[in-house]
Design a protein around this motif. Structure first.
Motif, PDB file in Angstrom:
ATOM      1  N   GLU A 162      -3.938   0.799   9.078  1.00  0.00           N
ATOM      2  CA  GLU A 162      -5.020   1.547   9.708  1.00  0.00           C
ATOM      3  C   GLU A 162      -6.370   1.084   9.187  1.00  0.00           C
ATOM      4  O   GLU A 162      -6.486   0.595   8.060  1.00  0.00           O
ATOM      5  N   ALA A 163      -7.394   1.276  10.012  1.00  0.00           N
ATOM      6  CA  ALA A 163      -8.762   0.880   9.686  1.00  0.00           C
ATOM      7  C   ALA A 163      -9.496   2.061   9.045  1.00  0.00           C
ATOM      8  O   ALA A 163     -10.233   2.782   9.704  1.00  0.00           O
ATOM      9  N   TRP A 164      -9.276   2.241   7.753  1.00  0.00           N
ATOM     10  CA  TRP A 164      -9.943   3.317   7.028  1.00  0.00           C
ATOM     11  C   TRP A 164     -11.364   2.892   6.683  1.00  0.00           C
ATOM     12  O   TRP A 164     -11.743   1.729   6.833  1.00  0.00           O
ATOM     13  N   ALA A 165     -12.154   3.835   6.207  1.00  0.00           N
ATOM     14  CA  ALA A 165     -13.570   3.561   5.922  1.00  0.00           C
ATOM     15  C   ALA A 165     -13.761   2.407   4.937  1.00  0.00           C
ATOM     16  O   ALA A 165     -14.680   1.607   5.093  1.00  0.00           O
ATOM     17  N   ASN A 166     -12.899   2.291   3.936  1.00  0.00           N
ATOM     18  CA  ASN A 166     -13.043   1.215   2.949  1.00  0.00           C
ATOM     19  C   ASN A 166     -12.231  -0.030   3.284  1.00  0.00           C
ATOM     20  O   ASN A 166     -12.017  -0.876   2.423  1.00  0.00           O
ATOM     21  N   GLY A 167     -11.751  -0.129   4.515  1.00  0.00           N
ATOM     22  CA  GLY A 167     -11.010  -1.314   4.935  1.00  0.00           C
ATOM     23  C   GLY A 167      -9.594  -0.974   5.329  1.00  0.00           C
ATOM     24  O   GLY A 167      -9.194   0.192   5.383  1.00  0.00           O
ATOM     25  N   PRO A 168      -8.789  -1.995   5.595  1.00  0.00           N
ATOM     26  CA  PRO A 168      -7.409  -1.786   6.033  1.00  0.00           C
ATOM     27  C   PRO A 168      -6.544  -1.120   4.963  1.00  0.00           C
ATOM     28  O   PRO A 168      -6.641  -1.443   3.778  1.00  0.00           O
ATOM     29  N   VAL A 169      -5.706  -0.186   5.412  1.00  0.00           N
ATOM     30  CA  VAL A 169      -4.812   0.552   4.515  1.00  0.00           C
ATOM     31  C   VAL A 169      -3.456   0.728   5.209  1.00  0.00           C
ATOM     32  O   VAL A 169      -3.400   1.080   6.384  1.00  0.00           O
ATOM     33  N   ALA A 170      -2.401   0.490   4.464  1.00  0.00           N
ATOM     34  CA  ALA A 170      -1.048   0.814   4.927  1.00  0.00           C
ATOM     35  C   ALA A 170      -0.744   2.220   4.419  1.00  0.00           C
ATOM     36  O   ALA A 170      -0.566   2.426   3.208  1.00  0.00           O
ATOM     37  N   PRO A 171      -0.721   3.235   5.297  1.00  0.00           N
ATOM     38  CA  PRO A 171      -0.511   4.611   4.849  1.00  0.00           C
ATOM     39  C   PRO A 171       0.769   4.808   4.034  1.00  0.00           C
ATOM     40  O   PRO A 171       0.786   5.610   3.102  1.00  0.00           O
ATOM     41  N   SER A 172       1.833   4.087   4.371  1.00  0.00           N
ATOM     42  CA  SER A 172       3.081   4.255   3.618  1.00  0.00           C
ATOM     43  C   SER A 172       2.915   3.800   2.161  1.00  0.00           C
ATOM     44  O   SER A 172       3.517   4.381   1.259  1.00  0.00           O
ATOM     45  N   LEU A 173       2.080   2.815   1.910  1.00  0.00           N
ATOM     46  CA  LEU A 173       1.768   2.395   0.540  1.00  0.00           C
ATOM     47  C   LEU A 173       0.812   3.396  -0.106  1.00  0.00           C
ATOM     48  O   LEU A 173       0.976   3.764  -1.271  1.00  0.00           O
ATOM     49  N   TYR A 174      -0.152   3.865   0.658  1.00  0.00           N
ATOM     50  CA  TYR A 174      -1.116   4.834   0.132  1.00  0.00           C
ATOM     51  C   TYR A 174      -0.418   6.094  -0.382  1.00  0.00           C
ATOM     52  O   TYR A 174      -0.770   6.618  -1.450  1.00  0.00           O
ATOM     53  N   ARG A 175       0.580   6.571   0.354  1.00  0.00           N
ATOM     54  CA  ARG A 175       1.297   7.780  -0.067  1.00  0.00           C
ATOM     55  C   ARG A 175       1.934   7.607  -1.448  1.00  0.00           C
ATOM     56  O   ARG A 175       2.080   8.570  -2.197  1.00  0.00           O
ATOM     57  N   VAL A 176       2.290   6.395  -1.804  1.00  0.00           N
ATOM     58  CA  VAL A 176       2.924   6.122  -3.095  1.00  0.00           C
ATOM     59  C   VAL A 176       1.898   6.077  -4.232  1.00  0.00           C
ATOM     60  O   VAL A 176       2.155   6.565  -5.331  1.00  0.00           O
ATOM     61  N   HIS A 177       0.717   5.513  -3.978  1.00  0.00           N
ATOM     62  CA  HIS A 177      -0.267   5.372  -5.065  1.00  0.00           C
ATOM     63  C   HIS A 177      -1.410   6.383  -4.993  1.00  0.00           C
ATOM     64  O   HIS A 177      -2.313   6.349  -5.827  1.00  0.00           O
TER      65      HIS A 177
END
Length: 150
Positions: free
Chosen positions: A48-63
């Motif tokens: 996804e195109a989050w404000a600070n750049g591309p993010v994989a939400p499934s990775l974000y949920r882990v960290h």
């Protein structure tokens, strides 16, 4: 097919602990260039195109909530990657790995996939949002960069 967590685990095994934001950008670039070099995605996880750049939400949920992450924080398995996938990630680490998190974020903000995903969703530059960066837009943009070099 590998998952983004497997790619993140491999990156952290090779490069050591880093900021969560830098890890996200390196996973994005690994996905992007692997699609160009191997004509297939590295992982199926949404980006996804989050404000600070591309993010994989499934990775974000882990960290989530961690500034710095290490391989022990990520439940991925680097052994799930084949030799071609590892080669792509190694090349990305060689080129992008010395750049800082904010430098990588700024770089993605100048590139069409992130810009177009946010524009299509009607998002202002720093407005929160979850617009998907499509695999097709990633492949088209980065493949175009290789064509421009020839």
């Amino acid at each position: 097919m590998a998952e983004v967590l497997d790619v993140a685990a491999y990156i952290l095994d090779k490069a050591g602990p880093m900021s969560a934001m830098k890890l996200q950008k390196l996973c994005y670039y690994a996905q992007s260039w692997h699609m160009v070099w191997e004509s297939r995605p590295l992982f199926d996880d949404r980006i996804e195109a989050w404000a600070n750049g591309p993010v994989a939400p499934s990775l974000y949920r882990v960290h989530r909530g961690k500034f710095t992450v290490s391989s022990s924080d990520i439940p991925g398995d680097a052994d799930e990657l084949d030799s071609g996938e590892k080669e792509s990630i190694d090349a990305v680490l060689e080129f992008y790995g010395t750049k800082g998190a904010h430098e990588l974020s700024e770089l993605t903000h100048r590139e069409t996939p992130w810009v177009e995903a946010r524009r299509s969703a009607g998002l202002a530059p720093m407005e929160p949002g979850t617009a998907e960066i499509s695999p097709a837009s990633i492949a088209e943009y980065y493949d175009g960069l290789t064509s421009a070099e020839n």
